[in-house]
Design a protein around this motif. Structure first.
Motif, mmCIF file in Angstrom:
data_model
loop_
_atom_site.group_PDB
_atom_site.id
_atom_site.type_symbol
_atom_site.label_atom_id
_atom_site.label_comp_id
_atom_site.label_asym_id
_atom_site.label_seq_id
_atom_site.Cartn_x
_atom_site.Cartn_y
_atom_site.Cartn_z
ATOM 1 N N THR A 18 -1.149 33.527 9.315
ATOM 2 C CA THR A 18 -2.286 34.596 10.538
ATOM 3 C C THR A 18 -3.579 34.077 9.912
ATOM 4 N N ASP A 20 -7.607 35.535 10.354
ATOM 5 C CA ASP A 20 -8.342 36.739 10.545
ATOM 6 C C ASP A 20 -9.026 35.399 11.726
ATOM 7 N N SER A 21 -10.131 36.730 12.853
ATOM 8 C CA SER A 21 -10.679 37.025 13.833
ATOM 9 C C SER A 21 -12.282 35.206 13.154
ATOM 10 N N ASP A 22 -12.287 34.989 11.925
ATOM 11 C CA ASP A 22 -13.235 33.857 12.007
ATOM 12 C C ASP A 22 -12.170 32.697 11.862
ATOM 13 N N GLU A 26 -5.728 34.259 6.532
ATOM 14 C CA GLU A 26 -5.606 36.399 6.232
ATOM 15 C C GLU A 26 -5.225 36.225 4.669
#
Length: 147
Positions: A18, A20-22, A26
């Motif tokens: 997955t 992360d928001s950036d 992860e």
């Protein structure tokens, strides 16, 4: 502790990486994906294991490379799961973990327990870090052909 391993997230029936928001992968302080890669990536079989060259498989990135990725665990997936086969599986998993973790200095020791439940091969890998926690991961790997 640094987060040095790609995090595997359980999504429905499978694990996946997955972001992360950036948009970065992860990560987590674990050896889980490294153990999976070490054992389940295919190292080319020796002639004594698979006589036909075209069937020896293996990752091309290992050719002419000092750092070998993977193991020959795949060679044993059609074995009858007798004690001699279990010992060979344990030896192969241990050899791959030793090369990947201990010989490179990532860990100070490794150990493997192989269990057969009915006709399924299960293993537990234990990796002891130099200055940190010991990782112990359990994997149910495949269903064999039985006795």
């Amino acid at each position: 502790m640094p987060k040095h391993d790609v995090k595997l997230s359980y999504i429905s029936d499978y694990y996946d990486i997955t972001f992360d928001s950036d948009g970065n992968l992860e990560t987590e302080d674990s050896f889980e994906s490294a153990i999976i890669n070490t054992i389940l990536s295919e190292e080319r079989a020796e002639e004594s294991q698979v006589s036909i060259p075209e069937l020896r498989r293996g990752w091309i990135g290992n050719e002419n490379n000092d750092l070998i990725i993977g193991s020959r665990f795949w060679v044993y997936n059609q074995q009858r799961l007798r004690q001699v086969d279990i010992n060979l599986i344990r030896s192969e998993v241990s050899r791959a973990l030793q090369r990947t973790f201990v010989d490179t200095g990532i860990a100070v020791s490794q150990s493997v327990r192989i269990q057969i439940f009915e006709d399924r091969v299960n293993f537990t890998a234990t990796i002891e870090r130099p200055n940190g926690p010991t990782d112990e991961k359990y994997y149910a790997v495949w269903t064999g052909t039985g006795e």
